[in-house]
Design a protein around this motif. Structure first.
Motif, short mmCIF file in Angstrom:
data_model
loop_
_atom_site.label_atom_id
_atom_site.label_comp_id
_atom_site.label_asym_id
_atom_site.label_seq_id
_atom_site.Cartn_x
_atom_site.Cartn_y
_atom_site.Cartn_z
N ASP A 197 18.11 26.86 19.38
CA ASP A 197 16.96 26.27 20.32
C ASP A 197 15.79 26.18 19.10
O ASP A 197 14.63 25.86 19.53
N HIS A 207 12.95 14.76 21.01
CA HIS A 207 12.08 16.09 20.63
C HIS A 207 10.74 15.84 20.31
O HIS A 207 9.82 16.92 20.71
N HIS A 214 8.13 17.14 22.74
CA HIS A 214 8.38 17.27 24.05
C HIS A 214 8.28 18.41 24.83
O HIS A 214 8.75 19.29 24.17
N LEU A 215 7.80 18.52 25.95
CA LEU A 215 7.92 19.69 26.75
C LEU A 215 9.00 20.54 26.73
O LEU A 215 9.14 21.88 26.86
N HIS A 216 9.94 19.82 26.82
CA HIS A 216 11.32 20.49 26.91
C HIS A 216 12.02 20.88 25.62
O HIS A 216 12.97 21.42 25.40
N SER A 217 11.21 20.47 24.58
CA SER A 217 11.99 20.68 23.27
C SER A 217 11.28 21.79 22.25
O SER A 217 10.42 21.67 21.55
N THR A 218 12.06 23.07 22.26
CA THR A 218 11.60 24.09 21.57
C THR A 218 11.84 23.84 20.15
O THR A 218 11.08 24.42 19.19
#
Length: 160
Positions: free
Chosen positions: A54, A68, A79-83
């Motif tokens: 991650d 991403h 993107h908010l979900h992409s660590t």
């Protein structure tokens, strides 16, 4: 390979070891582990590596970058979900390097002129010529193609 710039515009080039050579000696000369990067990106990345999937930096040759990151004007935004996207932007300083932001802004301004000509033209033949100019400017082999393609799409230009 990371910032999409023409290397001579921002610095000299460097061979980037995606997996750092101090940890992966067996990959030092492996073509799949090498890329061309500007010295700024290479220095910012340094010896960074993590086994945490991650937090690994995005590999532009293997990862779907659109999953991403996105571009908002000259900024690269995760993107908010992409660590992984957020960590790549943070480590490489893709949205805080003034040289990079200024170069991207200049290219966006040049593209904007072409887009306005395309938008404002009603004669089909001329509009097609202006569309060709825009497509050339956002070609995937051009500098800052990700940034420019996002700007063109946001401006209503149909990208194939």
């Amino acid at each position: 390979m990371y910032c999409e710039c023409v290397i001579d515009d921002v610095s000299y080039s460097a061979v980037e070891h995606i997996k750092p050579k101090h940890l992966f000696e067996e990959l030092v000369l492996d073509w799949d582990n090498l890329g061309l990067a500007c010295s700024r990106c290479n220095t910012n990345k340094g010896r960074y590596w993590t086994d945490d999937v991650d937090l690994q930096l995005l590999n532009p040759y293997r990862d779907s970058l659109d999953a991403h990151i996105t571009f908002r004007g000259p900024l690269t935004v995760a993107h908010l979900h992409s660590t992984r996207g957020a960590n790549t932007i943070r480590k490489l300083k893709l949205s805080s390097r003034e040289d990079l932001l200024l170069s991207r802004m200049r290219r966006i301004e040049e593209l904007d002129v072409r887009l306005r000509l395309w938008h404002g033209e009603s004669e089909i033949e001329k509009k097609d010529l202006f569309a060709e100019d825009v497509r050339d400017a956002v070609s995937k082999d051009c500098e800052f193609s990700g940034v420019l393609r996002a700007y063109a799409i946001e401006s209503g230009f149909p990208i194939e």
